[in-house]
Design an enzyme around this catalytic site. Structure first.
Site, PDB file in Angstrom:
ATOM      1  N   HIS A 160       0.757  -1.628  -0.110  1.00 16.75           N
ATOM      2  CA  HIS A 160       0.054  -0.217  -0.401  1.00 16.75           C
ATOM      3  C   HIS A 160       0.652   1.184  -0.268  1.00 16.75           C
ATOM      4  CE1 HIS A 160      -3.206  -2.432   0.796  1.00 16.75           C
ATOM      5  NE2 HIS A 160      -3.179  -2.882   1.109  1.00 16.75           N
ATOM      6  N   ALA A 192      14.123 -20.096   8.814  1.00 14.50           N
ATOM      7  CA  ALA A 192      12.933 -19.734   9.430  1.00 14.50           C
ATOM      8  C   ALA A 192      12.363 -18.520  10.108  1.00 14.50           C
ATOM      9  CB  ALA A 192      12.529 -21.320  10.641  1.00 14.50           C
ATOM     10  N   LYS A 203      19.842 -11.060   6.561  1.00  9.77           N
ATOM     11  CA  LYS A 203      21.205 -10.792   6.059  1.00  9.77           C
ATOM     12  C   LYS A 203      21.660 -11.891   5.661  1.00  9.77           C
ATOM     13  CE  LYS A 203      23.540 -10.463  10.662  1.00  9.77           C
ATOM     14  NZ  LYS A 203      24.234  -9.270  11.403  1.00  9.77           N
TER      15      LYS A 203
END
Length: 205
Positions: A104, A145, A166
């Site tokens: 948005h 994860a 990273k």
């Protein structure tokens, strides 16, 4: 003996039966015989042409392209094609992953900013990870994860972790063995049939 002959020589050559047994060779997420038949014969909207769990949410499917032998429809995933979302070959996406290609406008949230999000060949996206719009991940990128990927890593061959994600490990290209299956499909569609399918159902892609 006659029944076995009938099955191998006649029944197995019926397209829906033959295709299903070949598809099972690579076990994509959520594939069952009933779902395969539903897609082939009863589903009118074929823009979602890959197996998806009933709890997986896909929006803007006409803007989503998947590669060969992908598994991107696991439970709890949010796959968003507001912009353009492209998956390479043999991409694996675990449960509860969000991958987006649009967001948005911060000054007017009724408007969308469309971007191109790309997930490279052989990439593996771990559980509860988020890939933000406009991210470009190169081949064999492993996202740990719970990671939030906010920027691109186009060179690939790395493990990403953290928020923001990273590089925590480089993957040795010379030792990587790319997966390869005898039968290759774009979701439910065989490679040699995909051009015709794409032209008929996915003209917007």
């Amino acid at each position: 003996m006659r029944l076995k002959f009938f099955f191998k020589r006649i029944v197995y050559k019926i397209p829906v039966v033959s295709d299903y047994f070949k598809i099972r060779e690579y076990h994509p997420a959520g594939l069952t015989f009933l779902r395969f038949c539903k897609f082939r014969f009863f589903k009118l909207n074929k823009t979602i042409y890959w197996p998806c769990d009933k709890d997986c949410v896909v929006t803007g499917a006409a803007n989503i392209t998947i590669g060969k032998n992908c598994s991107i429809g696991s439970r709890g995933c949010y796959i968003q094609g507001v912009g353009k979302l492209i998956f390479g070959d043999y991409v694996r996406v675990a449960m509860n992953v969000g991958i987006m290609s649009g967001n948005h406008d911060i000054l007017d949230h009724s408007k969308h900013i469309k971007k191109i999000t790309f997930i490279g060949d052989y990439s593996w996206i771990g559980m509860n990870s988020i890939i933000l719009p406009g991210v470009n991940l190169g081949p064999r990128t492993v996202v740990a994860a719970g990671s939030v990927v906010t920027k691109s890593f186009p060179d690939g061959f790395c493990v990403l972790a953290g928020n923001p994600a990273k590089i925590v490990k480089e993957i040795d290209r010379s030792h990587f063995i790319p997966p390869c299956n005898e039968y290759e499909y774009y979701g439910y569609v065989a490679v040699n049939k995909f051009h015709k399918f794409h032209k008929k159902h996915l003209m917007s892609n």
